[in-house]
Write an enzyme that holds these catalytic residues in place. Sequence first.
Site, mmCIF file in Angstrom:
data_model
loop_
_atom_site.group_PDB
_atom_site.id
_atom_site.type_symbol
_atom_site.label_atom_id
_atom_site.label_comp_id
_atom_site.label_asym_id
_atom_site.label_seq_id
_atom_site.Cartn_x
_atom_site.Cartn_y
_atom_site.Cartn_z
ATOM 1 N N ARG A 48 57.697 90.276 43.430
ATOM 2 C CA ARG A 48 57.791 89.352 42.467
ATOM 3 C C ARG A 48 57.404 90.180 41.095
ATOM 4 O O ARG A 48 56.664 90.774 41.046
ATOM 5 C CB ARG A 48 56.779 88.481 42.672
ATOM 6 C CG ARG A 48 56.080 87.563 41.653
ATOM 7 C CD ARG A 48 55.276 86.177 41.909
ATOM 8 N NE ARG A 48 56.079 85.075 42.667
ATOM 9 C CZ ARG A 48 55.843 83.925 42.774
ATOM 10 N NH1 ARG A 48 54.531 83.725 42.235
ATOM 11 N NH2 ARG A 48 56.534 83.333 43.424
ATOM 12 N N HIS B 134 64.834 82.678 41.380
ATOM 13 C CA HIS B 134 63.854 82.415 42.672
ATOM 14 C C HIS B 134 64.438 81.914 44.003
ATOM 15 O O HIS B 134 64.391 80.802 44.279
ATOM 16 C CB HIS B 134 62.886 81.490 42.078
ATOM 17 C CG HIS B 134 61.383 81.455 42.739
ATOM 18 N ND1 HIS B 134 61.338 82.271 43.936
ATOM 19 C CD2 HIS B 134 60.326 80.702 42.798
ATOM 20 C CE1 HIS B 134 60.044 82.082 44.562
ATOM 21 N NE2 HIS B 134 59.431 81.029 43.623
ATOM 22 N N GLN C 234 62.629 80.372 46.806
ATOM 23 C CA GLN C 234 62.458 79.216 46.592
ATOM 24 C C GLN C 234 63.620 78.132 46.817
ATOM 25 O O GLN C 234 63.536 76.929 47.477
ATOM 26 C CB GLN C 234 62.084 78.790 44.959
ATOM 27 C CG GLN C 234 61.664 77.502 44.745
ATOM 28 C CD GLN C 234 60.465 76.916 45.452
ATOM 29 O OE1 GLN C 234 59.160 77.512 45.636
ATOM 30 N NE2 GLN C 234 60.652 75.493 45.972
ATOM 31 N N ASP D 254 60.487 71.783 37.140
ATOM 32 C CA ASP D 254 59.459 72.817 37.375
ATOM 33 C C ASP D 254 58.752 72.789 35.970
ATOM 34 O O ASP D 254 58.964 72.116 35.120
ATOM 35 C CB ASP D 254 60.271 74.242 37.470
ATOM 36 C CG ASP D 254 59.376 75.254 37.704
ATOM 37 O OD1 ASP D 254 58.220 75.215 37.888
ATOM 38 O OD2 ASP D 254 60.068 76.598 37.421
ATOM 39 N N CYS E 102 58.905 72.901 42.794
ATOM 40 C CA CYS E 102 58.666 74.207 43.535
ATOM 41 C C CYS E 102 57.050 74.277 43.536
ATOM 42 O O CYS E 102 56.575 75.222 44.588
ATOM 43 C CB CYS E 102 59.341 75.408 42.658
ATOM 44 S SG CYS E 102 58.588 75.620 41.048
ATOM 45 N N ARG F 267 58.911 76.814 52.545
ATOM 46 C CA ARG F 267 58.841 78.109 52.050
ATOM 47 C C ARG F 267 58.651 79.184 53.255
ATOM 48 O O ARG F 267 59.452 80.082 53.179
ATOM 49 C CB ARG F 267 57.805 78.242 50.860
ATOM 50 C CG ARG F 267 58.079 77.592 49.693
ATOM 51 C CD ARG F 267 59.238 78.081 48.923
ATOM 52 N NE ARG F 267 59.137 79.306 48.701
ATOM 53 C CZ ARG F 267 58.666 80.209 47.985
ATOM 54 N NH1 ARG F 267 57.934 79.635 46.847
ATOM 55 N NH2 ARG F 267 58.832 81.456 47.842
HETATM 56 N N1 CP Z 1 56.902 77.913 44.078
HETATM 57 C C1 CP Z 1 56.262 79.292 44.255
HETATM 58 O O1 CP Z 1 56.770 80.350 44.172
HETATM 59 O O2 CP Z 1 54.704 79.296 44.133
HETATM 60 P P1 CP Z 1 53.689 80.290 44.043
HETATM 61 O O3 CP Z 1 54.107 80.869 42.431
HETATM 62 O O4 CP Z 1 52.538 79.910 44.339
HETATM 63 O O5 CP Z 1 54.220 81.389 45.063
HETATM 64 N N1 NVA Z 2 59.487 78.795 36.748
HETATM 65 C C1 NVA Z 2 57.790 79.251 37.274
HETATM 66 C C2 NVA Z 2 57.957 79.134 38.988
HETATM 67 C C3 NVA Z 2 56.744 79.396 39.524
HETATM 68 C C4 NVA Z 2 56.759 79.374 41.030
HETATM 69 C C5 NVA Z 2 57.507 80.459 36.967
HETATM 70 O O1 NVA Z 2 58.367 81.403 36.601
HETATM 71 O O2 NVA Z 2 56.265 80.650 36.583
#
Ligand code: CP
Ligand code: NVA
Length: 304
Positions: free
Chosen positions: A95, A122, A125, A213, A253, A281
């Site tokens: 990440r 993502h 997701q 989101d 999400c 997930r």
């Molecule tokens: N939706 C998602 O990726 O959640 P987290 O940021 O908690 O991993």
């Molecule tokens: N768009 C959000 C998604 C989190 C799961 C971010 O990048 O923070």
Amino acid sequence: MRHLLEIDDLNETEVAEILEIANAKEYSKVLDRQGVALIFEKPSARTRNSMEMAVIQLGGHPIYISAEEIGLDKRESVEDVTRTLSCFHSMIGARVFKHSTVERMAKENRVPIVNLLSDEAHPLQALADVLTMQQELGDLKGRSVAYIGDGNNVFRSLALASGFLGMEVRFSGPSEYSINDEDRDRLNFSGVNFSEYDNPEEAVKDVDVVYTDVWTSMGQEQEKDKRHKAFEGFQVNEELMEMAGKRAIFLHCLPAHRGEEVVDEVVDGAASRVWIQAENRMHAARGLLNWLVEKNLGEQGRHE
Ligand code: CP
Ligand code: NVA
């Protein structure tokens, strides 16, 4: 070597294959005695936990690594970290802030790289999202999803995945936070039936799924006030869900910024499937990892 940096690293058939494995009740121990490194430059609840559990369900051992510890491009270059972790692990999930970081990892071509969220995409997701929609609606061909809000990482991957499975994809958000021309070309190239609406009420009319989101993603916190002003009128509330119609379900999400992009009454309401989506997930992650092992390590031998 197959990686997953964005959904269009897969084709339509491959997405369907992954979803089929995700739905299987029996898990095969394809990661038996294998390590999977999980690097996080940003916080996570769902992604970390679902990935760790998916690795365990496949017989492997996940190792969580924080940004502070691994120091990508600070303590050591991204390339050297990738080479090092490949000595011990069968896969690396990351990440990251910059999408180019996962691209650089994949370029090393040592072990499969899985994007656990970048500024651009993502994909894990999105796999859980289409899995959820399939479970709720059956065949997704001819179904529709309206995404209201920020044209961000979650939207890009969702649009590709749901478009691949034959859904109509609608977007409504402030023009300055919509996707760019390159993204539009990418959706067109992938044959996604995609349209943009100025007005969220029009976008949700008669759709099967309403999705949103956060307006302010991780790393954009300093833009919060500006974004709040820009996104006014793009909140998913009960009135908007009513416009969508009775049969529409709601997805997010998560984490949700309640009172901003969505209200409690919708997240906690009858149309919401967000907890099924969150659980998915793990199933989607297991489907992807199993599929990647079969595609890559099955052919090239595994770490022993
Ligand atoms: N939706 C998602 O990726 O959640 P987290 O940021 O908690 O991993
Ligand atoms: N768009 C959000 C998604 C989190 C799961 C971010 O990048 O923070």
